[in-house]
Design a protein around this motif. Structure first.
Motif, PDB file in Angstrom:
ATOM      1  N   VAL A 117       0.899  -1.254  -0.183  1.00  0.00           N
ATOM      2  CA  VAL A 117       0.085  -0.069   0.059  1.00  0.00           C
ATOM      3  C   VAL A 117       0.916   1.332  -0.150  1.00  0.00           C
ATOM      4  O   VAL A 117       1.956   1.286   0.446  1.00  0.00           O
ATOM      5  CB  VAL A 117      -1.157  -0.060   1.216  1.00  0.00           C
ATOM      6  N   LYS A 118       0.326   2.372  -0.395  1.00  0.00           N
ATOM      7  CA  LYS A 118       0.934   3.524  -0.439  1.00  0.00           C
ATOM      8  C   LYS A 118      -0.097   4.766  -0.081  1.00  0.00           C
ATOM      9  O   LYS A 118      -1.086   4.724  -0.389  1.00  0.00           O
ATOM     10  CB  LYS A 118       1.652   3.962  -1.924  1.00  0.00           C
ATOM     11  N   PHE A 119       0.372   5.445   0.728  1.00  0.00           N
ATOM     12  CA  PHE A 119      -0.296   6.737   1.254  1.00  0.00           C
ATOM     13  C   PHE A 119      -0.068   8.010   0.343  1.00  0.00           C
ATOM     14  O   PHE A 119       0.897   8.216  -0.010  1.00  0.00           O
ATOM     15  CB  PHE A 119      -0.101   7.123   2.725  1.00  0.00           C
ATOM     16  N   SER A 120      -1.349   8.538   0.246  1.00  0.00           N
ATOM     17  CA  SER A 120      -1.267   9.669  -0.982  1.00  0.00           C
ATOM     18  C   SER A 120      -0.159  10.712  -0.550  1.00  0.00           C
ATOM     19  O   SER A 120       0.470  11.412  -1.537  1.00  0.00           O
ATOM     20  CB  SER A 120      -2.496  10.414  -1.189  1.00  0.00           C
ATOM     21  N   GLY A 121       0.285  11.198   0.445  1.00  0.00           N
ATOM     22  CA  GLY A 121       1.100  12.057   1.217  1.00  0.00           C
ATOM     23  C   GLY A 121       2.619  11.632   1.153  1.00  0.00           C
ATOM     24  O   GLY A 121       3.595  12.294   1.567  1.00  0.00           O
ATOM     25  N   HIS A 122       2.876  10.275   0.800  1.00  0.00           N
ATOM     26  CA  HIS A 122       4.176   9.502   1.022  1.00  0.00           C
ATOM     27  C   HIS A 122       4.658   9.050  -0.129  1.00  0.00           C
ATOM     28  O   HIS A 122       3.927   8.816  -1.343  1.00  0.00           O
ATOM     29  CB  HIS A 122       3.789   8.338   1.935  1.00  0.00           C
ATOM     30  N   THR A 123       5.991   9.016  -0.383  1.00  0.00           N
ATOM     31  CA  THR A 123       6.553   8.298  -1.455  1.00  0.00           C
ATOM     32  C   THR A 123       6.982   7.042  -1.081  1.00  0.00           C
ATOM     33  O   THR A 123       7.236   6.100  -2.063  1.00  0.00           O
ATOM     34  CB  THR A 123       8.046   9.068  -1.785  1.00  0.00           C
ATOM     35  N   LYS A 124       6.879   6.452   0.144  1.00  0.00           N
ATOM     36  CA  LYS A 124       7.292   5.145   0.779  1.00  0.00           C
ATOM     37  C   LYS A 124       6.230   4.232   0.737  1.00  0.00           C
ATOM     38  O   LYS A 124       5.075   4.475   0.610  1.00  0.00           O
ATOM     39  CB  LYS A 124       7.650   5.394   2.314  1.00  0.00           C
ATOM     40  N   VAL A 125       6.558   2.911   0.094  1.00  0.00           N
ATOM     41  CA  VAL A 125       5.610   1.814  -0.097  1.00  0.00           C
ATOM     42  C   VAL A 125       5.690   1.011   1.155  1.00  0.00           C
ATOM     43  O   VAL A 125       6.644   0.602   1.818  1.00  0.00           O
ATOM     44  CB  VAL A 125       5.833   1.111  -1.222  1.00  0.00           C
ATOM     45  N   TYR A 126       4.651   0.707   1.738  1.00  0.00           N
ATOM     46  CA  TYR A 126       4.429  -0.191   2.921  1.00  0.00           C
ATOM     47  C   TYR A 126       3.749  -1.518   2.673  1.00  0.00           C
ATOM     48  O   TYR A 126       2.953  -1.679   1.711  1.00  0.00           O
ATOM     49  CB  TYR A 126       3.426   0.565   4.150  1.00  0.00           C
ATOM     50  N   MET A 127       3.861  -2.396   3.382  1.00  0.00           N
ATOM     51  CA  MET A 127       3.607  -3.785   3.267  1.00  0.00           C
ATOM     52  C   MET A 127       2.381  -4.151   4.556  1.00  0.00           C
ATOM     53  O   MET A 127       2.945  -3.993   5.624  1.00  0.00           O
ATOM     54  CB  MET A 127       4.523  -4.835   3.157  1.00  0.00           C
ATOM     55  N   LEU A 128       1.359  -4.691   4.469  1.00  0.00           N
ATOM     56  CA  LEU A 128       0.542  -5.182   5.365  1.00  0.00           C
ATOM     57  C   LEU A 128       0.953  -6.464   6.131  1.00  0.00           C
ATOM     58  O   LEU A 128       1.557  -7.207   5.437  1.00  0.00           O
ATOM     59  CB  LEU A 128      -0.881  -5.627   4.859  1.00  0.00           C
ATOM     60  N   THR A 129       0.973  -6.372   7.585  1.00  0.00           N
ATOM     61  CA  THR A 129       1.579  -7.569   8.159  1.00  0.00           C
ATOM     62  C   THR A 129       0.187  -8.481   8.674  1.00  0.00           C
ATOM     63  O   THR A 129       0.737  -9.419   9.293  1.00  0.00           O
ATOM     64  CB  THR A 129       2.494  -7.097   9.245  1.00  0.00           C
ATOM     65  N   ALA A 130      -0.687  -8.052   8.392  1.00  0.00           N
ATOM     66  CA  ALA A 130      -1.847  -8.964   8.862  1.00  0.00           C
ATOM     67  C   ALA A 130      -3.147  -8.725   7.850  1.00  0.00           C
ATOM     68  O   ALA A 130      -3.173  -7.517   7.393  1.00  0.00           O
ATOM     69  CB  ALA A 130      -2.302  -8.506  10.374  1.00  0.00           C
ATOM     70  N   ASP A 167      17.578  -2.904 -12.152  1.00  0.00           N
ATOM     71  CA  ASP A 167      17.609  -2.850 -10.761  1.00  0.00           C
ATOM     72  C   ASP A 167      17.323  -1.450 -10.362  1.00  0.00           C
ATOM     73  O   ASP A 167      17.666  -0.434 -10.800  1.00  0.00           O
ATOM     74  CB  ASP A 167      19.173  -3.153 -10.338  1.00  0.00           C
ATOM     75  N   PHE A 168      16.236  -1.789  -9.641  1.00  0.00           N
ATOM     76  CA  PHE A 168      15.554  -0.519  -8.789  1.00  0.00           C
ATOM     77  C   PHE A 168      15.866  -0.454  -7.487  1.00  0.00           C
ATOM     78  O   PHE A 168      15.923  -1.574  -6.701  1.00  0.00           O
ATOM     79  CB  PHE A 168      14.045  -0.434  -9.010  1.00  0.00           C
ATOM     80  N   ILE A 169      15.775   1.026  -7.128  1.00  0.00           N
ATOM     81  CA  ILE A 169      16.026   1.080  -5.534  1.00  0.00           C
ATOM     82  C   ILE A 169      14.982   2.136  -5.137  1.00  0.00           C
ATOM     83  O   ILE A 169      14.608   3.247  -5.690  1.00  0.00           O
ATOM     84  CB  ILE A 169      17.422   1.206  -5.213  1.00  0.00           C
ATOM     85  N   GLU A 170      14.274   1.806  -3.857  1.00  0.00           N
ATOM     86  CA  GLU A 170      13.433   2.930  -3.572  1.00  0.00           C
ATOM     87  C   GLU A 170      14.001   4.264  -3.128  1.00  0.00           C
ATOM     88  O   GLU A 170      15.129   4.297  -2.707  1.00  0.00           O
ATOM     89  CB  GLU A 170      12.392   2.392  -2.099  1.00  0.00           C
ATOM     90  N   ALA A 171      13.309   5.266  -3.722  1.00  0.00           N
ATOM     91  CA  ALA A 171      13.996   6.690  -3.371  1.00  0.00           C
ATOM     92  C   ALA A 171      13.241   7.382  -2.443  1.00  0.00           C
ATOM     93  O   ALA A 171      12.075   7.636  -2.637  1.00  0.00           O
ATOM     94  CB  ALA A 171      13.902   7.399  -4.810  1.00  0.00           C
ATOM     95  N   LEU A 172      13.780   7.479  -1.208  1.00  0.00           N
ATOM     96  CA  LEU A 172      12.965   7.912  -0.250  1.00  0.00           C
ATOM     97  C   LEU A 172      13.131   9.367   0.017  1.00  0.00           C
ATOM     98  O   LEU A 172      14.402   9.914  -0.189  1.00  0.00           O
ATOM     99  CB  LEU A 172      13.045   7.359   1.241  1.00  0.00           C
ATOM    100  N   SER A 173      12.157  10.183   0.178  1.00  0.00           N
ATOM    101  CA  SER A 173      12.429  11.744   0.631  1.00  0.00           C
ATOM    102  C   SER A 173      12.016  12.220   1.858  1.00  0.00           C
ATOM    103  O   SER A 173      11.177  11.465   2.649  1.00  0.00           O
ATOM    104  CB  SER A 173      11.630  12.517  -0.513  1.00  0.00           C
TER     105      SER A 173
END
Length: 189
Positions: free
Chosen positions: A116-129, A183-189
């Motif tokens: 999932v990704k939140f509209s105000g974030h560049t970060k991608v998160y994963m559900l743990t449950a 190869d890609f790497i997540e670009a965090l800001s």
């Protein structure tokens, strides 16, 4: 700027990178300490491509000037829910470092392992449950910045990335087919 969506990737190798200081003494005693955030890296490869299919992909990659350019890519085979989710899902406020977010507007279910990704974030998160309907959604890594009232993307989740290295190459095989992986790497800001 978005990575070309056609042709589609043939295979994806997704990795979660979580830096940890780790030491082990001769007697077997171990110590570990979490030292930083988490980022996603992945290698995407293509089935053999014709020159017509390959040229736009390689032109885009080269135009990023190695690790300098930041862009989005949607790895379609892993970036949509494995569950039955639908609806416009939104969050309520959650603080920096929280490992869960309260969501509303969710019809159906999101599954553990969904991205999932939140509209105000560049970060991608994963559900743990698993999360069915409204309620608290458990995620990893913990939030790298606070979340307000934001929309949650759970289908075609775009990763904000850069190339993982400065050198890009391909192989040209018999029959003039191009073999290529990137190869890609997540670009965090």
């Amino acid at each position: 700027m978005s990575y070309p969506t056609s042709p589609a990737f043939n295979a994806i190798n997704l990795k979660s990178e979580s830096p940890t200081l780790f030491s082990e003494a001769v007697n077997g005693r171990q110590q570990s300490r979490k030292i930083g955030g988490q980022k996603w890296t992945f290698t995407a490869s293509y089935a053999p491509l014709t020159r017509t299919e390959f040229n736009p992909v390689f032109a885009f990659v080269v135009s990023q000037q190695g690790r300098h350019g930041v862009f989005t890519v949607v790895p379609t085979s892993i970036s949509s829910t494995n569950g039955t989710a639908s609806g416009t899902v939104t969050t309520s406020a959650a603080t920096l470092g929280a490992a869960s977010v309260t969501v509303s507007g969710l019809t159906g279910a999101l599954k553990a392992g969904d991205l999932v990704k939140f509209s105000g974030h560049t970060k991608v998160y994963m559900l743990t449950a698993d999360r069915s309907g409204n309620g608290v959604m458990a995620i990893t890594p913990p939030l790298i910045s606070a979340v307000g009232s934001e929309t949650v993307t759970y289908t075609n989740v775009p990763f904000t990335v850069r190339l993982a290295n400065d050198i890009q190459s391909y192989k040209l095989s018999v029959g003039n087919f191009f073999k290529y992986e990137v190869d890609f790497i997540e670009a965090l800001s």
